[in-house]
Structures are given as C-alpha cells and as structure tokens.
Scaffold this motif. Structure first.
Motif, PDB file in Angstrom:
ATOM      1  N   UNK A 113       0.813  -1.238   0.000  1.00  0.00           N
ATOM      2  CA  UNK A 113       0.000   0.000   0.000  1.00  0.00           C
ATOM      3  C   UNK A 113       0.838   1.276   0.000  1.00  0.00           C
ATOM      4  N   UNK A 114       2.009   1.230   0.635  1.00  0.00           N
ATOM      5  CA  UNK A 114       2.856   2.421   0.674  1.00  0.00           C
ATOM      6  C   UNK A 114       3.407   2.724  -0.713  1.00  0.00           C
ATOM      7  N   UNK A 115       3.874   1.685  -1.408  1.00  0.00           N
ATOM      8  CA  UNK A 115       4.400   1.882  -2.759  1.00  0.00           C
ATOM      9  C   UNK A 115       3.302   2.400  -3.689  1.00  0.00           C
ATOM     10  N   UNK A 116       2.094   1.851  -3.566  1.00  0.00           N
ATOM     11  CA  UNK A 116       0.983   2.302  -4.401  1.00  0.00           C
ATOM     12  C   UNK A 116       0.654   3.765  -4.138  1.00  0.00           C
ATOM     13  N   UNK A 139       7.179  18.415  -1.986  1.00  0.00           N
ATOM     14  CA  UNK A 139       6.063  19.111  -1.334  1.00  0.00           C
ATOM     15  C   UNK A 139       5.017  18.129  -0.832  1.00  0.00           C
ATOM     16  N   UNK A 140       4.703  17.113  -1.637  1.00  0.00           N
ATOM     17  CA  UNK A 140       3.725  16.103  -1.227  1.00  0.00           C
ATOM     18  C   UNK A 140       4.416  14.961  -0.499  1.00  0.00           C
ATOM     19  N   UNK A 141       3.896  14.631   0.657  1.00  0.00           N
ATOM     20  CA  UNK A 141       4.291  13.406   1.335  1.00  0.00           C
ATOM     21  C   UNK A 141       3.129  12.429   1.231  1.00  0.00           C
ATOM     22  N   UNK A 142       3.280  11.245   1.768  1.00  0.00           N
ATOM     23  CA  UNK A 142       2.186  10.275   1.687  1.00  0.00           C
ATOM     24  C   UNK A 142       2.076   9.491   2.991  1.00  0.00           C
ATOM     25  N   UNK A 143       0.857   9.026   3.258  1.00  0.00           N
ATOM     26  CA  UNK A 143       0.571   8.204   4.424  1.00  0.00           C
ATOM     27  C   UNK A 143      -0.460   7.148   4.063  1.00  0.00           C
ATOM     28  N   UNK A 144      -0.403   6.035   4.767  1.00  0.00           N
ATOM     29  CA  UNK A 144      -1.414   4.981   4.676  1.00  0.00           C
ATOM     30  C   UNK A 144      -2.023   4.843   6.064  1.00  0.00           C
ATOM     31  N   UNK A 157       7.243  -3.528  14.084  1.00  0.00           N
ATOM     32  CA  UNK A 157       8.428  -2.811  13.631  1.00  0.00           C
ATOM     33  C   UNK A 157       8.735  -3.045  12.161  1.00  0.00           C
ATOM     34  N   UNK A 158       8.012  -3.991  11.524  1.00  0.00           N
ATOM     35  CA  UNK A 158       8.226  -4.241  10.094  1.00  0.00           C
ATOM     36  C   UNK A 158       7.415  -3.293   9.210  1.00  0.00           C
ATOM     37  N   UNK A 159       6.510  -2.530   9.828  1.00  0.00           N
ATOM     38  CA  UNK A 159       5.704  -1.581   9.055  1.00  0.00           C
ATOM     39  C   UNK A 159       6.513  -0.303   8.822  1.00  0.00           C
ATOM     40  N   UNK A 160       6.514   0.208   7.595  1.00  0.00           N
ATOM     41  CA  UNK A 160       7.262   1.442   7.317  1.00  0.00           C
ATOM     42  C   UNK A 160       6.642   2.628   8.028  1.00  0.00           C
ATOM     43  N   UNK A 161       7.403   3.718   8.191  1.00  0.00           N
ATOM     44  CA  UNK A 161       6.906   4.884   8.950  1.00  0.00           C
ATOM     45  C   UNK A 161       5.717   5.576   8.286  1.00  0.00           C
ATOM     46  N   UNK A 162       5.490   5.330   7.003  1.00  0.00           N
ATOM     47  CA  UNK A 162       4.346   5.947   6.331  1.00  0.00           C
ATOM     48  C   UNK A 162       3.015   5.344   6.758  1.00  0.00           C
ATOM     49  N   UNK A 163       3.046   4.193   7.434  1.00  0.00           N
ATOM     50  CA  UNK A 163       1.824   3.515   7.852  1.00  0.00           C
ATOM     51  C   UNK A 163       1.405   3.992   9.235  1.00  0.00           C
TER      52      UNK A 163
END
Length: 322
Positions: A113-116, A139-144, A157-163
């Motif tokens: 989902x982060x890559x998408x 300018x744009x960041x992303x989050x899931x 701890x395996x989830x990336x910080x964007x999640x």
C-alpha cells in the motif's frame, strides 16, 4: 442443535433479503465511510482541507487514478490512502500485506500500500503542472492510514513509517509533539510566506474543481462513492427530474415527505445549479421538484462492476462531480 441453528440463520437471511429495499446490501463492501471519517478527523487535527474521492487524470496510463484523500494545510500537503482492513496484518519482504482472520474470515493479500500511494504523488504533481502550478520537490508526502478498530499488527516494527496503524491513529493529537509531527516534509524550509500562501491557494482552487467520484449519503449513516447513472421510476416523475443532469446540477438533497396515501407518498427534491465560477449557490437558487418516494437512483459504486438501485426515500443527498 446445530441443525436448528443453521436453519435459523438461513431463515433470517431470507427474511432480511425479502424485507430489504436493497439499499443496504452493498454499502458495507465499500470503504467510503472510513475515508470520509478519516478526512473529517484529519481536518479537526491539523486544519486545512481534505479532498475525498479524487479521480486524477494520468497522462501515462490514459486512465484516471483514484486517490482517497489529499490533505492541504497552510504549509504542506499529503496524499493519503485509507486501508480499512481488519484482522492480523503482517508485512512481507516486498512490502506486501497479508491480512488474516479479518471481516471476511479468510487470508487476504494486498500489494504494497505504501508503494501504491507513493506512485500517486507524481500523477498528482503532473496534474498540477498541467493546470499551471509547479510544486517544489518533496512538497507532497504520503501516508497509509488504517482506521479499522480490528486492525492488529504482527511484528509492528516491520511496518514502514508511512503507515499509521489503528493504535497510532486513535492516539493522534493536534499538538506539535503528536505522532504526525514531521509526517509531512517542510516543503519550503523557511521559504517566503507569500510563496507558501500562493501555492496553498492554488492547490485548493485546483482540487476543488478536480474530477471526483460522485457520492451518495444515505439515511443509514452510510456514504457511497461511485458514479451516478440515471433515475428510475414513473414517467411523470422522470419528467420532473429531467433537468437534474451532471452538466447542470452539482448537488441534490431529499427533504420532507408529503403523504397522499401510502402508495402515493411524495418526496421534496431540492437541487442546486452547477456553479462554474466558484461563487456557490444561494438559497434562492435552489430548485424544487416533488416525486414519488419509490423513485430510484441508479448508481455504480466504486470498485464494483454492478450498478445498484437506491430509493430516494433512503437518500439524504447526491453530489455530482463536474
């Protein structure tokens, strides 16, 4: 005992289908409720404006790309995907998610989902550039965001910080030291305030007119994103509704019912003319028609290959994208 229980479940399902008007059979399948809920809370926490259900044209693929939410604040902006998944969720070495024991009671695999979500950023940037706005790099960041209370992580701890997991989501606070502090990159790094304000104004102006999914708000406290197809019903009622077209109308609301016997109950439908100048419709510009409550809206929900019919009596409002 098991035999009686199974028979009871079958009878319950048959009765539920028999007495249902069909409006509640599909809404739970679609994530619009979760998306709108997340958007509302983000606005409460961080201010700004959250744009929901965008369909941004992609010059490379030739088809629109769906974006759940774009959040625009005074300083920054973010592309947000909402994953309303439940059960025990783990991340494999490629970033894909495996969801076990969720609402569907089966293992479900989701592509990273982060890559998408990150892939949507250049699509949105290209769209702004075509509309005459060049954004600073980064300018744009992303989050899931995972707002389902039944979301459970395996090896968190395996989830990336964007999640943002459910446990993190419910702990978010608007203070500067909250979890979201720094979640969007400081795009200007102390740049001119005038430039920030100019870009902020341009983003809101463009996103307010960007292609979006149509949306239904139902009395069952459900929201459905998708595409309005047509009205179905008595020919006299359809004649009354003939002016409600996408090119002319942006929104309609369902008001009080006038009773002329149960078989002839009427609903008051108010609709506002589409405003291409961004000035908004005043109360005097709303038009009114009265049609039978049995009149239906034919609507194709996002992600579904089938159209659904919703009785006007079950609808609060219908918004039509330009």
């Amino acid at each position: 005992m098991w035999f009686e229980l199974i028979i009871g479940i079958i009878i319950f399902q048959l009765l539920r289908r028999f007495f249902s008007n069909g409006d509640d059979l599909d809404v739970g399948t679609y994530p619009a409720n979760a998306i709108f809920s997340v958007a509302k809370r983000l606005e409460q926490l961080y201010g700004g404006k959250a744009y929901v259900g965008l369909r941004i044209p992609d010059a490379d693929s030739g088809s629109p790309q769906n974006i759940d939410i774009v959040l625009v604040t005074q300083r920054e902006a973010a592309v947000i995907s909402v994953k309303n998944v439940s059960g025990f969720v783990s991340v494999d070495k490629d970033g894909n998610w495996e969801c076990m024991g969720g609402d569907k009671h089966k293992t479900e695999r989701l592509p990273d989902p982060v890559a998408e979500t990150k892939e949507l950023v250049p699509v949105l940037e290209s769209y702004f550039e075509r509309r005459g706005v060049a954004l600073p790099e980064g300018y744009f960041s992303c989050k899931v965001i995972c707002p389902n209370p039944n979301f459970r992580t395996i090896h968190a701890d395996s989830f990336p910080p964007e999640v943002v997991t459910y446990d993190q989501w419910i702990q978010l606070k608007p203070e500067k030291n909250s979890l979201f502090s720094g979640w969007m990159k400081g795009a200007f790094h102390g740049g001119k305030k005038e430039m920030q304000e100019s870009i902020h104004e341009s983003l809101n102006s463009i996103l307010s007119t960007a292609p979006m999914w149509d949306r239904l708000k139902l009395k069952s406290n459900k929201s459905v994103l998708g595409e309005f197809v047509e009205f179905k019903g008595d020919k006299d009622d359809l004649l009354e509704l003939r002016n409600i077209k996408r090119s002319k109308v942006s929104r309609l609301t369902i008001q009080k019912t006038s009773m002329f016997g149960l078989a002839h109950s009427k609903l008051q439908v108010l609709y506002s003319p589409r405003d291409y100048h961004g000035e908004g419709a005043s109360g005097s510009e709303w038009n009114e028609v009265c049609v039978r409550s049995s009149t239906e809206v034919v609507f194709q929900p996002q992600g579904s290959s089938k159209v659904r019919k919703y009785k006007l009596s079950s609808i609060i409002s219908l918004s039509l994208s330009a």
